[in-house]
Design a protein around this motif. Structure first.
Motif, PDB file in Angstrom:
ATOM      1  N   THR A   2      42.466  35.802  42.744  1.00 24.01           N
ATOM      2  CA  THR A   2      41.179  35.832  43.431  1.00 24.01           C
ATOM      3  C   THR A   2      41.240  35.030  44.731  1.00 24.01           C
ATOM      4  OG1 THR A   2      40.075  35.965  41.292  1.00 24.01           O
ATOM      5  CG2 THR A   2      38.720  35.383  43.191  1.00 24.01           C
ATOM      6  N   ARG A  72      32.878  33.634  37.146  1.00 25.37           N
ATOM      7  CA  ARG A  72      33.433  33.104  35.903  1.00 25.37           C
ATOM      8  C   ARG A  72      32.604  33.548  34.705  1.00 25.37           C
ATOM      9  NH1 ARG A  72      34.995  28.407  37.467  1.00 25.37           N
ATOM     10  NH2 ARG A  72      37.145  29.084  37.496  1.00 25.37           N
ATOM     11  N   LYS A  75      33.589  36.978  33.830  1.00 30.73           N
ATOM     12  CA  LYS A  75      34.925  37.038  33.238  1.00 30.73           C
ATOM     13  C   LYS A  75      34.981  36.404  31.851  1.00 30.73           C
ATOM     14  CE  LYS A  75      37.885  36.985  37.380  1.00 30.73           C
ATOM     15  NZ  LYS A  75      38.945  36.223  38.071  1.00 30.73           N
TER      16      LYS A  75
END
Length: 457
Positions: A2, A72, A75
Motif C-alpha cells: 500500500t 485497516r 481489511k
C-alpha cells in the motif's frame, strides 16, 4: 504494498442530474477520487470523515483514497483466519516438529481470543478441532468429522477481529493462556517461552499484512517465568559406573533389550541425541577391531506423527539440530562402543536400507518401545529411594552423562561442544555446574601458590 500519502485535498459537494446526484471529490497525492451518494447528508458525512482524518494527520491510501483507519477496518479479519494464514505462510519450510509447535500455540491462543463463550465446544473437542484440524495444513483438504466441523465453524464465527489485539488486555489474555496447560496448571518455562515466541511472530506477520500498526507484545508489561533449563540438574545425571550398570540391565530385558543395548550405548558413549541414532546407517560407522572408531551423524529423525510430515511417515527427516541440512558431525567413539556396535551388527544385522537399529518389523525404533525398556532397566538397577528421584529418568540423561564425563575428564570445552553438536555458549550455560567440578583441584593449586609466599627467604 500500500502507498500512503499525507497530501489530501477535499472539495465541496456538487449536485448532478444522476441517480446518485450528490458527488464528493477529493485528491490524495496527485490521484483524484470521487464518490456519489443518494442524499446530501450522506455526502456531507463522508466529507466530514475525510476532513477529520486529514486534520488528525492520518495517512491516506493513494489507491482507494481512504484514511488508514478505514482501510485497516475494511481489511480486518478474525484472529482465527489470521492464525491459519500464518500457519500457511510458515508450513512448507518448517520441519514437522516445528509445525506442531505452530499449531500448539495457535490453538492455545485461538481458544481464548473469542467474543463470548456461548455455545463454545467443550475444552477437549475445541483443542482437537483447533490443533489437529484448523492449524494442520495437511488436513485442510480433508473432510473433518461432523463434531469437528461444527467446532471449527463456531471458532470462525466467534473469533475476535485482529484489530482487538491492539488492546493490551486482549494480548495479555493470550499470553496468560500460553502460560497454562489444559488442566489449568502452569506450563513448563520452556513451553511458555516457545509459545510466546510463536505468538510474537504471528503478530509481526499481522503488522506486515497491515492488520496492526505495530506489534503490541514488546511494550506489554508481562514477564514469563524464568527459564528452568539454564543449567542441567546434576541429580539427573548418572555417573560412569551407574551408566554402565544401566546398559547391562537393558540387555537383561529380553530380546528387545539386547537389540537396544547398542542404541543406548550410542547415546552414552557418543553423546548422540536419540533422533540422530534412529536412522544411523552401517555406512555411518567406522568400527576397527582395535582402538577408537568413528560415528558419522548427518540427520535427525524426530517423531512428529504422520499428520504433520510431508512423507506421511511418523518420523520426519531433517538436518542436525540448529545446523544446516548438509552439516555432518563426526564423533570419535571409544572401544567400548565399537565392540557393542560390532556385536550388534553381527548378531542382529541391519535393515534393508542399511539402518543399524530397527523394530522387529523393520520400522523406525519408537520412543514408546525404547522408553519402556529403559524404565524396566532403571527399576532393576536403582534402589527404591533412587527410583523416586530424577536420576537417569530419561534415556536422554545418558547424553548428559557423556558430556559431563568428558568435561570432568579435562577435555577442552570447545572439543566437547563440537562432539556433542552444541555451541560453546550453550555448553557453558547448560553444563555450568560440571565445569565447576574442578574446584578442589583449582583450590589446591591456589593454596600451593599462596604457601610459597609464606616460606622464609
Amino acid at each position: 504494498m500500500t502507498e500512503w500519502s499525507y497530501t489530501v485535498r477535499v472539495w465541496g459537494i456538487r449536485k448532478r442530474p444522476y441517480r446518485k446526484p450528490y458527488q464528493l471529490r477529493w485528491q490524495v497525492g496527485i490521484r483524484p477520487h470521487s464518490e456519489s451518494f443518494l442524499t446530501s447528508g450522506l455526502a456531507e458525512s463522508r466529507r466530514a470523515e475525510l476532513i477529520t482524518a486529514a486534520r488528525a494527520g492520518e495517512a491516506f491510501d493513494v489507491e482507494t483514497g481512504m484514511p488508514k483507519s478505514k482501510v485497516r477496518k475494511q481489511k480486518d479479519i478474525s484472529f482465527y483466519q489470521h492464525a491459519r494464514n500464518y500457519v500457511d505462510l510458515k508450513w512448507d519450510h518448517a520441519p514437522a516438529k516445528t509445525r506442531t509447535g505452530y499449531a500448539d500455540t495457535m490453538a492455545t491462543v485461538a481458544a481464548v481470543l473469542v467474543k463470548d463463550t456461548k455455545g463454545m465446544p467443550d475444552a477437549r473437542l475445541a483443542r482437537r478441532a483447533l490443533y489437529s484440524w484448523a492449524f494442520n495444513k495437511n488436513r485442510w483438504d480433508t473432510e473433518p468429522p461432523e463434531d469437528i466441523k461444527q467446532a471449527l465453524a463456531w471458532f470462525a464465527k466467534k473469533s475476535l477481529p485482529m484489530s482487538a489485539l491492539a488492546e493490551a488486555a486482549t494480548v495479555r489474555k493470550a499470553l496468560n493462556a500460553c502460560a497454562k496447560r489444559l488442566d489449568g496448571k502452569t506450563s513448563a518455562a520452556s513451553v511458555i517461552h516457545r509459545k510466546r515466541a510463536v505468538f510474537h511472530q504471528a503478530l509481526a506477520f499481522a503488522v506486515e499484512a497491515e492488520l496492526l500498526n505495530e506489534n503490541p507484545l514488546p511494550a506489554l508489561q508481562w514477564k514469563p517465568p524464568e527459564r528452568i533449563e539454564e543449567e542441567l540438574d546434576p541429580e539427573c545425571v548418572p555417573n560412569p559406573e551407574l551408566a554402565e550398570s544401566l546398559l547391562a540391565s537393558v540387555a537383561d530385558q529380553g530380546a528387545r533389550g539386547r537389540h537396544l543395548k547398542a542404541f543406548f550405548g550410542c547415546i552414552y558413549y557418543g553423546a548422540a541425541r536419540p533422533g540422530e541414532i534412529v536412522g544411523l546407517s552401517r555406512t555411518d560407522l567406522k568400527l576397527p577391531r582395535r582402538g577408537w572408531g568413528m560415528m558419522r551423524l548427518h540427520e535427525s529423525r524426530p517423531r512428529a506423527g504422520r499428520p504433520w510430515t510431508d512423507s506421511g511417515e511418523a518420523h520426519d527427516r531433517k538436518g542436525l539440530k540448529h545446523r544446516p541440512r548438509s552439516a555432518v558431525r563426526w564423533v570419535p567413539i571409544p572401544p567400548e562402543l565399537v565392540a557393542l556396535l560390532r556385536w550388534h551388527i553381527t548378531v542382529h544385522g541391519c535393515a534393508p536400507d542399511g539402518r543399524v537399529f530397527r523394530t522387529t518389523r523393520g520400522g523406525i525404533v519408537q520412543e514408546s518401545g525404547y522408553g519402556e525398556v529403559w524404565r524396566r532397566a532403571r527399576e532393576a538397577t536403582l534402589s527404591p529411594d533412587e527410583l523416586k528421584t530424577k536420576l537417569a529418568k530419561r534415556p536422554y540423561d545418558l547424553r548428559h552423562a557423556a558430556v559431563s564425563t568428558w568435561l570432568s575428564s579435562g577435555v577442552e570445552p570447545q572439543l566437547v561442544a563440537h562432539r556433542a553438536g552444541q555451541s560453546v555458549a550453550v555448553l557453558f550455560r547448560f553444563y555450568a555446574k560440571f565445569l565447576k567440578g574442578g574446584d578442589d583441584e583449582a583450590n589446591a593449586k591456589i593454596s600451593a601458590r599462596l604457601a610459597q609466599r609464606k616460606r622464609p627467604s
